[in-house]
Design a protein around this motif. Structure first.
Motif, short mmCIF file in Angstrom:
data_model
loop_
_atom_site.label_atom_id
_atom_site.label_comp_id
_atom_site.label_asym_id
_atom_site.label_seq_id
_atom_site.Cartn_x
_atom_site.Cartn_y
_atom_site.Cartn_z
N LEU A 64 1.12 7.00 -6.68
CA LEU A 64 -0.05 7.82 -6.99
C LEU A 64 -0.02 9.19 -6.33
N GLY A 65 0.96 9.44 -5.46
CA GLY A 65 1.04 10.71 -4.77
C GLY A 65 -0.01 10.88 -3.69
N LEU A 66 -0.37 9.78 -3.03
CA LEU A 66 -1.39 9.82 -1.98
C LEU A 66 -0.76 9.65 -0.60
N ASN A 67 -1.40 10.24 0.40
CA ASN A 67 -0.95 10.01 1.77
C ASN A 67 -1.49 8.66 2.25
N SER A 68 -1.12 8.28 3.45
CA SER A 68 -1.49 6.96 3.99
C SER A 68 -3.00 6.78 4.08
N ALA A 69 -3.69 7.79 4.59
CA ALA A 69 -5.15 7.69 4.74
C ALA A 69 -5.83 7.58 3.38
N GLY A 70 -5.38 8.36 2.42
CA GLY A 70 -5.95 8.31 1.07
C GLY A 70 -5.70 6.96 0.41
N THR A 71 -4.52 6.42 0.63
CA THR A 71 -4.19 5.11 0.06
C THR A 71 -5.05 4.02 0.67
N THR A 72 -5.22 4.07 1.99
CA THR A 72 -6.07 3.08 2.66
C THR A 72 -7.50 3.14 2.13
N ALA A 73 -8.04 4.35 2.00
CA ALA A 73 -9.40 4.50 1.48
C ALA A 73 -9.49 3.96 0.05
N ALA A 122 0.84 -1.20 0.00
CA ALA A 122 0.00 0.00 0.00
C ALA A 122 0.88 1.25 0.00
N GLY A 123 1.97 1.22 0.75
CA GLY A 123 2.86 2.37 0.79
C GLY A 123 3.46 2.69 -0.57
N ARG A 124 3.87 1.65 -1.27
CA ARG A 124 4.45 1.86 -2.61
C ARG A 124 3.38 2.38 -3.57
N LEU A 125 2.17 1.82 -3.50
CA LEU A 125 1.09 2.28 -4.36
C LEU A 125 0.78 3.75 -4.09
N GLY A 126 0.71 4.12 -2.81
CA GLY A 126 0.45 5.50 -2.45
C GLY A 126 1.53 6.43 -2.99
N ALA A 127 2.79 6.00 -2.90
CA ALA A 127 3.89 6.82 -3.41
C ALA A 127 3.78 7.02 -4.92
#
Length: 154
Positions: free
Chosen positions: A69-78, A62-67
């Motif tokens: 996409l330029g998303l923070n942790s909460a946005g990535t989790t959602a 999830a952390g790599r995906l968020g990076a």
């Protein structure tokens, strides 16, 4: 003949403007897919990133995906929760490191994307078959360079 005001006759600029117009059309095509399938634009970008990683044999946390996409942790989790509820992804233990949870795209999502984007992909491949190896290398080099330039602007 004089150049009309506001136009740039350089062939390089013509190609740059064509690339921009192509990017806009591809974005609209992707937006139609998202709308038809009740997704956000970010959902589509996430699925593309996950499919690209799968093709490259890479696991995506999830952390790599968020990076990516330029998303923070909460946005990535959602995002991952939304895609998981829709049946597009699943969370599994990593193959390389069982302590990690990785996000995998479901075959159902791949099939959905193929049904929509397949004709565009097939047409693109058909067009590329009209070029020789030298021309393909030039196209590859140009697009790779533009991608690197855009990525460096972040």
């Amino acid at each position: 003949m004089p150049t009309p005001p506001g136009t740039d006759p350089a062939p390089e600029m013509e190609i740059v403007h064509l690339l921009r117009a192509t990017a806009v059309e591809l974005g609209l095509h992707s937006a139609r897919f998202a709308h038809r399938n009740g997704m956000h634009a970010t959902d589509v970008r996430a699925l593309i990133a996950l499919m690209d990683a799968r093709r490259a044999g890479e696991e995506t946390t999830a952390g790599r995906l968020g990076a990516v996409l330029g998303l923070n942790s909460a946005g990535t989790t959602a995002l991952v929760d939304r895609l998981e509820r829709a049946g597009h992804v699943r969370r599994v233990r990593g193959e390389r490191d069982r302590r990690q949870v990785v996000i995998e795209v479901e075959d159902r999502a791949v099939d959905l994307g193929q049904a929509f984007f397949g004709p565009l992909i097939e047409r693109s491949v058909e067009l590329l078959r009209g070029y020789d190896e030298r021309q393909l290398a030039a196209i590859r080099g140009f697009l790779g360079g533009v991608r690197e330039a855009a990525a460096g602007q972040g």
